[in-house]
Enzyme design. Structure first.
Site, mmCIF file in Angstrom:
data_model
loop_
_atom_site.group_PDB
_atom_site.id
_atom_site.type_symbol
_atom_site.label_atom_id
_atom_site.label_comp_id
_atom_site.label_asym_id
_atom_site.label_seq_id
_atom_site.Cartn_x
_atom_site.Cartn_y
_atom_site.Cartn_z
ATOM 1 N N ILE A 20 -0.780 11.273 1.516
ATOM 2 C CA ILE A 20 -1.680 11.410 2.723
ATOM 3 C C ILE A 20 -1.403 10.020 3.710
ATOM 4 O O ILE A 20 -1.155 10.439 4.902
ATOM 5 C CB ILE A 20 -2.953 11.137 2.282
ATOM 6 C CG1 ILE A 20 -3.587 12.296 1.241
ATOM 7 C CG2 ILE A 20 -4.122 11.048 3.290
ATOM 8 C CD1 ILE A 20 -4.811 12.260 0.593
ATOM 9 N N SER A 41 4.495 -0.070 2.734
ATOM 10 C CA SER A 41 5.011 0.358 1.746
ATOM 11 C C SER A 41 5.576 -0.803 0.746
ATOM 12 O O SER A 41 5.924 -1.643 1.040
ATOM 13 C CB SER A 41 6.243 1.083 1.934
ATOM 14 O OG SER A 41 6.945 1.561 0.585
ATOM 15 N N ASP A 67 2.569 -4.915 -0.472
ATOM 16 C CA ASP A 67 2.230 -4.761 -1.616
ATOM 17 C C ASP A 67 0.629 -5.573 -1.967
ATOM 18 O O ASP A 67 0.508 -6.746 -1.839
ATOM 19 C CB ASP A 67 3.199 -5.380 -2.908
ATOM 20 C CG ASP A 67 2.617 -5.006 -4.177
ATOM 21 O OD1 ASP A 67 1.504 -4.804 -4.280
ATOM 22 O OD2 ASP A 67 3.608 -5.383 -5.291
ATOM 23 N N ASN A 94 -5.260 2.910 3.178
ATOM 24 C CA ASN A 94 -5.011 4.327 2.458
ATOM 25 C C ASN A 94 -4.548 4.011 1.082
ATOM 26 O O ASN A 94 -4.798 5.188 0.304
ATOM 27 C CB ASN A 94 -4.059 5.033 3.605
ATOM 28 C CG ASN A 94 -3.534 6.253 2.574
ATOM 29 O OD1 ASN A 94 -3.986 7.088 2.192
ATOM 30 N ND2 ASN A 94 -2.228 5.859 2.195
ATOM 31 N N SER A 146 -13.163 8.444 -1.420
ATOM 32 C CA SER A 146 -13.397 9.667 -2.359
ATOM 33 C C SER A 146 -14.542 10.028 -2.532
ATOM 34 O O SER A 146 -15.729 9.094 -2.554
ATOM 35 C CB SER A 146 -12.718 9.655 -3.494
ATOM 36 O OG SER A 146 -12.912 10.730 -4.455
ATOM 37 N N LYS A 173 -14.062 3.549 -5.933
ATOM 38 C CA LYS A 173 -14.275 3.953 -4.597
ATOM 39 C C LYS A 173 -15.727 3.603 -4.214
ATOM 40 O O LYS A 173 -15.848 3.343 -2.944
ATOM 41 C CB LYS A 173 -13.884 5.502 -4.391
ATOM 42 C CG LYS A 173 -12.244 5.948 -4.858
ATOM 43 C CD LYS A 173 -11.574 5.109 -3.589
ATOM 44 C CE LYS A 173 -10.123 5.574 -3.478
ATOM 45 N NZ LYS A 173 -9.334 5.046 -2.443
ATOM 46 N N THR A 204 -1.246 15.434 -4.201
ATOM 47 C CA THR A 204 -0.373 14.172 -4.252
ATOM 48 C C THR A 204 0.033 13.870 -5.661
ATOM 49 O O THR A 204 -0.312 14.396 -6.613
ATOM 50 C CB THR A 204 -1.475 13.212 -3.560
ATOM 51 O OG1 THR A 204 -2.414 12.647 -4.545
ATOM 52 C CG2 THR A 204 -1.728 13.457 -2.018
#
Length: 245
Positions: A20, A41, A67, A94, A146, A173, A204
């Site tokens: 995503i 990333s 990280d 995200n 979520s 979440k 995913t």
């Protein structure tokens, strides 16, 4: 960092090198939108590969090492964005993991691993980027949550939704939503738009390749990232509308 389009808004997407996050980065960095994406990333080589692929398609994007489980990595990312751009316009939290099924870990270790990214990581990233977001004319923060984090949906004990047995991920979440509400309340009077969303059950690594497309999942995230001055704040929603807390 390469040159960026004039007057481009700067957006950081954590976990942006795949799934995503990559779809969000691709959509938001389209030349018609006017955003330059910092693709966060944990593995900078994978980030560079993803960013290079998008740049070949004409997108404005750069990879940065980030990280969420390591404070020094977050600090380094803040310093890089500060020295290069001097501000951040959009932060998209995200990156997320689930360790419910990692039976080789103890229950405590599984909770710690998931919360370290989904809750602690998102909270620390947001807090550390506050000074740079404060320099934006229109700060936007999006927490990718979520519907499994909804206490209301979980409380319907005989429903299929309530029976999804991933308590570590679900509770992380729910906690993330509370973090979001903290910042939404804190910066509402300054005009910030801070929201959480459910991208949908998506194909995913987290779902084992089951679910809908990442492009569809990205739509609600991008919608919240580009809100105008009259947009909502402090909400929990999916593409079809509001979700219960």
């Amino acid at each position: 960092m390469s040159s960026i389009p004039q007057h481009a808004k700067i957006a950081l997407v954590t976990g942006g090198n795949k799934g995503i996050g990559l779809a969000i980065s691709k959509s938001l960095s389209h030349k018609s939108r006017g955003y330059h994406i910092l693709l966060g990333s944990r593995d900078i080589q994978r980030g560079d590969a993803a960013a290079s692929s998008l740049k070949r398609e004409g997108h404005s994007v750069e990879a940065i090492s980030l990280d969420l489980s390591v404070d020094s990595s977050i600090i380094a990312a803040v310093e890089l964005v500060s020295s290069t751009y001097g501000r951040l316009d959009v932060l998209i939290n995200n990156a997320g993991i689930s360790s419910d099924d990692e039976v080789d870990l103890s229950l405590r270790e599984r909770f710690e691993k998931t919360y370290n990214v989904n809750v602690f990581g998102a909270a620390v990233v947001t807090e550390m980027f506050i000074p740079l977001l404060s320099k934006s004319a229109a700060p936007r923060v999006v927490f990718v949550s979520s519907n499994l984090g909804s206490l209301t949906l979980k409380s319907h004990l005989h429903s299929p939704m309530s029976g999804v047995a991933v308590p570590i991920y679900r509770s992380s979440k729910a906690a993330m939503n509370m973090v979001m509400l903290h910042y939404a309340h804190l910066y509402e009077k300054h005009g910030w738009k801070v929201n959480a969303c459910h991208p949908g059950f998506t194909s995913t690594d987290l779902t084992g390749g089951r679910g809908g497309s990442v492009d569809e999942a990205a739509k609600v995230v991008v919608k919240l990232a580009v809100l105008g001055d009259d947009g909502e704040t402090g909400t929990f929603s999916e593409i079809r509308g509001r979700l219960p807390w």
